[in-house]
Design a protein around this motif. Structure first.
Motif, PDB file in Angstrom:
ATOM      1  N   VAL A  38       0.847  -1.188   0.000  1.00 11.98           N
ATOM      2  CA  VAL A  38       0.000   0.000   0.000  1.00 11.98           C
ATOM      3  C   VAL A  38       0.885   1.241   0.000  1.00 11.98           C
ATOM      4  N   MET A  39       0.592   2.153  -0.916  1.00 12.69           N
ATOM      5  CA  MET A  39       1.232   3.467  -0.946  1.00 12.69           C
ATOM      6  C   MET A  39       0.199   4.496  -0.513  1.00 12.69           C
ATOM      7  N   VAL A  40       0.576   5.334   0.439  1.00 14.01           N
ATOM      8  CA  VAL A  40      -0.339   6.326   1.000  1.00 14.01           C
ATOM      9  C   VAL A  40       0.284   7.700   0.869  1.00 14.01           C
ATOM     10  N   GLN A  41      -0.499   8.670   0.394  1.00 18.77           N
ATOM     11  CA  GLN A  41      -0.038  10.057   0.406  1.00 18.77           C
ATOM     12  C   GLN A  41      -0.995  10.862   1.268  1.00 18.77           C
ATOM     13  N   ARG A  42      -0.445  11.475   2.293  1.00 17.44           N
ATOM     14  CA  ARG A  42      -1.234  12.206   3.279  1.00 17.44           C
ATOM     15  C   ARG A  42      -1.601  13.600   2.746  1.00 17.44           C
ATOM     16  N   PRO A  43      -2.537  14.289   3.384  1.00 13.17           N
ATOM     17  CA  PRO A  43      -2.935  15.621   2.905  1.00 13.17           C
ATOM     18  C   PRO A  43      -1.776  16.614   2.820  1.00 13.17           C
ATOM     19  N   ASP A  44      -0.756  16.456   3.697  1.00 13.79           N
ATOM     20  CA  ASP A  44       0.386  17.375   3.653  1.00 13.79           C
ATOM     21  C   ASP A  44       1.420  16.987   2.607  1.00 13.79           C
ATOM     22  N   GLY A  45       1.136  15.914   1.832  1.00 15.77           N
ATOM     23  CA  GLY A  45       2.038  15.476   0.780  1.00 15.77           C
ATOM     24  C   GLY A  45       2.985  14.367   1.176  1.00 15.77           C
ATOM     25  N   ALA A  46       3.081  14.024   2.457  1.00 18.68           N
ATOM     26  CA  ALA A  46       3.989  12.976   2.910  1.00 18.68           C
ATOM     27  C   ALA A  46       3.605  11.645   2.277  1.00 18.68           C
ATOM     28  N   ARG A  47       4.607  10.912   1.796  1.00 24.86           N
ATOM     29  CA  ARG A  47       4.400   9.657   1.075  1.00 24.86           C
ATOM     30  C   ARG A  47       4.900   8.489   1.931  1.00 24.86           C
ATOM     31  N   LEU A  48       4.037   7.508   2.118  1.00 29.80           N
ATOM     32  CA  LEU A  48       4.323   6.390   3.019  1.00 29.80           C
ATOM     33  C   LEU A  48       4.108   5.071   2.291  1.00 29.80           C
ATOM     34  N   LEU A  49       5.056   4.154   2.448  1.00 29.88           N
ATOM     35  CA  LEU A  49       4.919   2.800   1.924  1.00 29.88           C
ATOM     36  C   LEU A  49       4.641   1.847   3.075  1.00 29.88           C
ATOM     37  N   LEU A  50       3.606   1.032   2.923  1.00 31.10           N
ATOM     38  CA  LEU A  50       3.308  -0.057   3.847  1.00 31.10           C
ATOM     39  C   LEU A  50       3.602  -1.352   3.112  1.00 31.10           C
ATOM     40  N   ALA A  51       4.617  -2.085   3.568  1.00 33.39           N
ATOM     41  CA  ALA A  51       5.061  -3.295   2.873  1.00 33.39           C
ATOM     42  C   ALA A  51       5.198  -4.440   3.866  1.00 33.39           C
ATOM     43  N   PRO A  52       4.985  -5.684   3.397  1.00 39.81           N
ATOM     44  CA  PRO A  52       4.962  -6.805   4.334  1.00 39.81           C
ATOM     45  C   PRO A  52       6.323  -7.357   4.734  1.00 39.81           C
ATOM     46  N   THR A  53       7.364  -7.127   3.924  1.00 39.72           N
ATOM     47  CA  THR A  53       8.695  -7.663   4.217  1.00 39.72           C
ATOM     48  C   THR A  53       9.758  -6.641   3.838  1.00 39.72           C
ATOM     49  N   ARG A  54      10.951  -6.809   4.407  1.00 39.12           N
ATOM     50  CA  ARG A  54      12.056  -5.910   4.066  1.00 39.12           C
ATOM     51  C   ARG A  54      12.427  -6.065   2.597  1.00 39.12           C
ATOM     52  N   GLU A  55      12.420  -7.288   2.085  1.00 39.72           N
ATOM     53  CA  GLU A  55      12.755  -7.517   0.676  1.00 39.72           C
ATOM     54  C   GLU A  55      11.791  -6.773  -0.238  1.00 39.72           C
ATOM     55  N   ALA A  56      10.487  -6.864   0.061  1.00 35.50           N
ATOM     56  CA  ALA A  56       9.490  -6.148  -0.746  1.00 35.50           C
ATOM     57  C   ALA A  56       9.671  -4.648  -0.619  1.00 35.50           C
ATOM     58  N   ALA A  57       9.889  -4.176   0.603  1.00 35.87           N
ATOM     59  CA  ALA A  57      10.055  -2.734   0.834  1.00 35.87           C
ATOM     60  C   ALA A  57      11.261  -2.199   0.067  1.00 35.87           C
ATOM     61  N   ASP A  58      12.379  -2.927   0.090  1.00 37.82           N
ATOM     62  CA  ASP A  58      13.577  -2.465  -0.600  1.00 37.82           C
ATOM     63  C   ASP A  58      13.362  -2.405  -2.111  1.00 37.82           C
ATOM     64  N   LEU A  59      12.688  -3.423  -2.657  1.00 34.60           N
ATOM     65  CA  LEU A  59      12.438  -3.445  -4.100  1.00 34.60           C
ATOM     66  C   LEU A  59      11.528  -2.304  -4.523  1.00 34.60           C
ATOM     67  N   ILE A  60      10.449  -2.088  -3.787  1.00 36.79           N
ATOM     68  CA  ILE A  60       9.478  -1.041  -4.142  1.00 36.79           C
ATOM     69  C   ILE A  60      10.074   0.341  -3.927  1.00 36.79           C
ATOM     70  N   ALA A  61      10.787   0.526  -2.805  1.00 35.92           N
ATOM     71  CA  ALA A  61      11.357   1.840  -2.496  1.00 35.92           C
ATOM     72  C   ALA A  61      12.492   2.213  -3.446  1.00 35.92           C
ATOM     73  N   ALA A  62      13.089   1.218  -4.112  1.00 31.67           N
ATOM     74  CA  ALA A  62      14.124   1.518  -5.103  1.00 31.67           C
ATOM     75  C   ALA A  62      13.519   1.971  -6.424  1.00 31.67           C
ATOM     76  N   THR A  63      12.211   1.775  -6.586  1.00 24.59           N
ATOM     77  CA  THR A  63      11.533   2.132  -7.837  1.00 24.59           C
ATOM     78  C   THR A  63      10.693   3.392  -7.678  1.00 24.59           C
TER      79      THR A  63
END
Length: 201
Positions: A38-63
């Protein structure tokens, strides 16, 4: 030789009256096995990634680009053909989908093996920008190139969403557009059947 990663599944994009915008990726087939994020963007523009594993988080955050990454269980359920229920850390989301818009019917007319190919997706990028303002291909993070092969589209008709138990408000357009990558999801809340191809440098 460049390596290509393929994610096959669905992207759900919706806005809320509070200004929080949510993009759910549900990938029954991915390089990491079945995966949801899940990718979430808050009203103030802050962007947050919710990912189930470190491997998934690293792959998505690199893109894509995020201001914060959280590792949390991400569960996507489909109790029936029109309902999606997403649980991801502080987020609780229940969405109802409806009919195909005219664009959805056009997308369904393209044979899926063709619709998934980067060559076809690349040909659609300029018409998509002119007609909808959306991108089908572009430069992602860290020198990566990405293609979105959309094969079907349904509108989102209802939403119930909370963050840490607090309601996020009624269903709303995805405005302003999300800024995780080179393009946004459609402004009209929608569910897309999609194959995403990411080429690593």
């Amino acid at each position: 030789m460049a390596r290509r990663l393929r994610f096959d599944g669905w992207i759900l994009g919706a806005g809320t009256a509070s200004g929080t915008r949510v993009v759910v990726g549900h990938w029954p087939r991915s390089p990491l096995g079945p995966l949801s994020d899940v990718m979430v963007q808050r009203p103030d523009g802050a962007r947050l990634l919710l990912a189930p594993t470190r491997e998934a988080a690293d792959l998505i955050a690199a893109t894509y680009a995020f201001d914060e990454v959280r590792l949390v269980p991400v569960v996507v359920q489909r109790p029936d053909l029109r309902t999606w229920v997403v649980t991801a850390g502080p987020l609780r989301l229940r969405v109802t989908t409806g009919r195909r818009p005219p664009l959805g019917r056009l997308l369904r007319a393209v044979p899926p093996p063709l619709a998934r190919t980067p060559v076809w997706v690349g040909l659609l990028d300029r018409p998509a920008r002119l007609l909808t303002g959306l991108r089908t291909t572009g430069s992602a993070g860290n020198g990566r190139t990405e293609w979105y092969g959309v094969q079907d589209l349904h509108v989102v008709t209802a939403l119930d969403a909370t963050w840490d138990g607090e309601p996020l408000g009624a269903l709303a357009a995805v405005r302003p557009p999300v800024t995780f990558g080179f393009g946004s999801v459609p402004p009209r809340p929608s569910l897309a059947r999609v194959t995403t191809t990411v080429q690593l440098p």
